[in-house]
Design a protein around this motif. Structure first.
Motif, PDB file in Angstrom:
ATOM      1  N   CYS A  47       0.811  -1.344  -0.016  1.00 47.76           N
ATOM      2  CA  CYS A  47      -0.031   0.104  -0.138  1.00 47.76           C
ATOM      3  C   CYS A  47       0.926   1.292  -0.160  1.00 47.76           C
ATOM      4  N   GLN A  51      -2.865   5.405  -1.576  1.00 49.45           N
ATOM      5  CA  GLN A  51      -4.011   4.300  -1.631  1.00 49.45           C
ATOM      6  C   GLN A  51      -4.836   4.193  -0.535  1.00 49.45           C
ATOM      7  N   ASN A  71      -8.429   1.157   2.390  1.00 49.38           N
ATOM      8  CA  ASN A  71      -7.833   1.287   0.804  1.00 49.38           C
ATOM      9  C   ASN A  71      -8.982   2.121  -0.161  1.00 49.38           C
ATOM     10  N   SER A  73      -8.342   3.096  -3.153  1.00 48.62           N
ATOM     11  CA  SER A  73      -8.104   2.679  -4.467  1.00 48.62           C
ATOM     12  C   SER A  73      -9.087   1.826  -5.083  1.00 48.62           C
TER      13      SER A  73
END
Length: 180
Positions: A47, A51, A71, A73
């Motif tokens: 990561c 992100q 997360n 993304s």
């Protein structure tokens, strides 16, 4: 057919059978790679700070906070390690209080799917008493409206979810590793 010729023929047939089996196995493995089945097993990249976002600082006790990162993304990533922590300095960088993180437990990789979450538990040395409070050591407590959490190479600022403030004695915090 003579016995020696028959043995050679059997060995040759066995070799051809094994070669055919091996090539069939390779064909199946190649087909799986071509269709993307092997790609699903590939490890996600670590990561990055772009992100993940710190999305929650939930008090879980008088001197404990669970921080959660998400997360944000579209790609999965792997989060590892422990957070770093500093109490924010009420609008002034010279009032920031970096804390020494005492790592509790072991760290392992946490696979975060798109939108996936991981959390870590922080435990501070508590402020005793009510209202103004005091530290058992005799030092003055430190109070801040927010903290800065280091995760995936970046820093994220968080305030307690319940609108309170962070208060602690000393300059250390115990932190667990991120868990999914």
């Amino acid at each position: 057919m003579k016995r020696a010729t028959r043995c050679v023929a059997i060995k040759a047939s066995s070799a051809l059978l094994l070669a055919g089996f091996a090539s069939g196995t390779l064909f199946v493995a190649s087909a799986a790679a071509a269709t993307g089945d092997g790609a699903r097993r590939a490890a996600a990249a670590p990561c990055t700070s772009s992100q993940v976002a710190a999305t929650s600082a939930q008090p879980t006790g008088s001197a404990q906070v669970r921080i959660t990162v998400t997360n944000k993304s579209a790609k999965p990533c792997v989060l590892k390690g422990f957070p770093t922590v500093a109490l924010a300095g009420q609008g002034s960088p010279d009032k920031n209080k970096p804390l020494r993180v005492i790592r509790v437990g072991t760290s392992g990789p946490v696979q975060l799917a798109a939108g996936g979450r991981a959390s870590a538990q922080l435990t501070f040395t508590p402020v005793l008493g009510e209202a103004d409070g005091y530290c058992a050591s005799g030092a003055d407590p430190f109070v801040a409206p927010s903290m800065v959490v280091g995760v995936a190479g970046g820093r994220q600022q968080l305030a307690p979810d319940d609108g309170s403030e962070f208060a602690l004695c000393g300059s250390t915090v115990r932190a667990t590793a991120f868990r999914g």
